[in-house]
Design an enzyme around this catalytic site. Sequence first.
Site, PDB file in Angstrom:
ATOM      1  CB  VAL A   1      27.976 -62.520  16.182  1.00 24.15           C
ATOM      2  CG1 VAL A   1      27.108 -63.420  15.315  1.00 24.15           C
ATOM      3  CG2 VAL A   1      29.440 -62.644  15.789  1.00 24.15           C
TER       4      VAL A   1
ATOM      5  CB  ILE B   1      23.974 -64.333  19.429  1.00 25.68           C
ATOM      6  CG1 ILE B   1      24.568 -64.193  18.030  1.00 25.68           C
ATOM      7  CG2 ILE B   1      22.454 -64.243  19.400  1.00 25.68           C
ATOM      8  CD1 ILE B   1      24.156 -65.287  17.064  1.00 25.68           C
ATOM      9  N   GLY B   2      26.882 -62.600  20.377  1.00 30.13           N
ATOM     10  CA  GLY B   2      28.297 -62.813  20.652  1.00 30.13           C
ATOM     11  C   GLY B   2      29.121 -61.572  20.394  1.00 30.13           C
TER      12      GLY B   2
ATOM     13  N   GLY C   1      33.145 -60.779  19.639  1.00 27.05           N
ATOM     14  CA  GLY C   1      34.402 -61.448  19.354  1.00 27.05           C
ATOM     15  C   GLY C   1      35.512 -60.477  19.045  1.00 27.05           C
TER      16      GLY C   1
ATOM     17  CG  PHE D   1      38.092 -60.205  13.645  1.00 32.26           C
ATOM     18  CD1 PHE D   1      39.142 -59.363  13.330  1.00 32.26           C
ATOM     19  CD2 PHE D   1      38.349 -61.546  13.810  1.00 32.26           C
ATOM     20  CE1 PHE D   1      40.425 -59.849  13.173  1.00 32.26           C
ATOM     21  CE2 PHE D   1      39.627 -62.046  13.648  1.00 32.26           C
ATOM     22  CZ  PHE D   1      40.668 -61.193  13.326  1.00 32.26           C
TER      23      PHE D   1
ATOM     24  CG  ASP E   1      41.188 -70.431  17.390  1.00 28.30           C
ATOM     25  OD1 ASP E   1      41.734 -71.006  18.362  1.00 28.30           O
ATOM     26  OD2 ASP E   1      40.481 -69.425  17.513  1.00 28.30           O
TER      27      ASP E   1
END
Length: 196
Positions: free
Chosen positions: A39, A31-32, A34, A36, A151
């Site tokens: 996800v 779903i993502g 990023g 790091f 952030d």
Amino acid sequence: MDTFLQQFQHLKIQLEDIIAATDNFNDDNCIGRGGFGNVYKGELSHSKGRSMVAIKRLDRRHGQGIPEFLKEITTLSSYSQENLISLLGFCYQGDEMILVYDYASRGSLDRYLNSPHLTWLQRLKICLDAAEGLRYLHDPRGAHQRLIHCDVKSANILLDDNWNGKVSDFGFINNGSRKRAAIGYCHHGSRYPWVL
């Protein structure tokens, strides 16, 4: 390391359970992506029961090592508020470093800002939800240590089924002091001073 793992044993999730929940980290469950790592979503048993969760599989090539992983578990496990994405568990087995969070089914607020389907009342409620989450993190009067989210942006406000706003991505934030300006260092290395 063993002492740390014993202290947070109640949050530990077996790698086999995470692999089963994500169908072996299948791209269909991603779903993502990023800074790091990736996800994934999946249904999993965790410290608060069983539910759909977000599973962040950390990639050491992107700068997060064991000290940062342990700090994130320590930090996130001690902050619980309805307008924050909660850490539900973690996995540290072999080379795998995985964090398990609340799942926000509607994704991030930035996807809806230009949507005609999001009413002004919903937008206001989401703003108030995010403000409550940030107040909880930043307020030094609580039982927890003040944390400064470095952030804050619409991509870090996640939305659940009921359009409740939840602040996310606050694991790599800085402790604030009551008597001095707090300096926050964001993920991108930028430096922003805040006087609190």
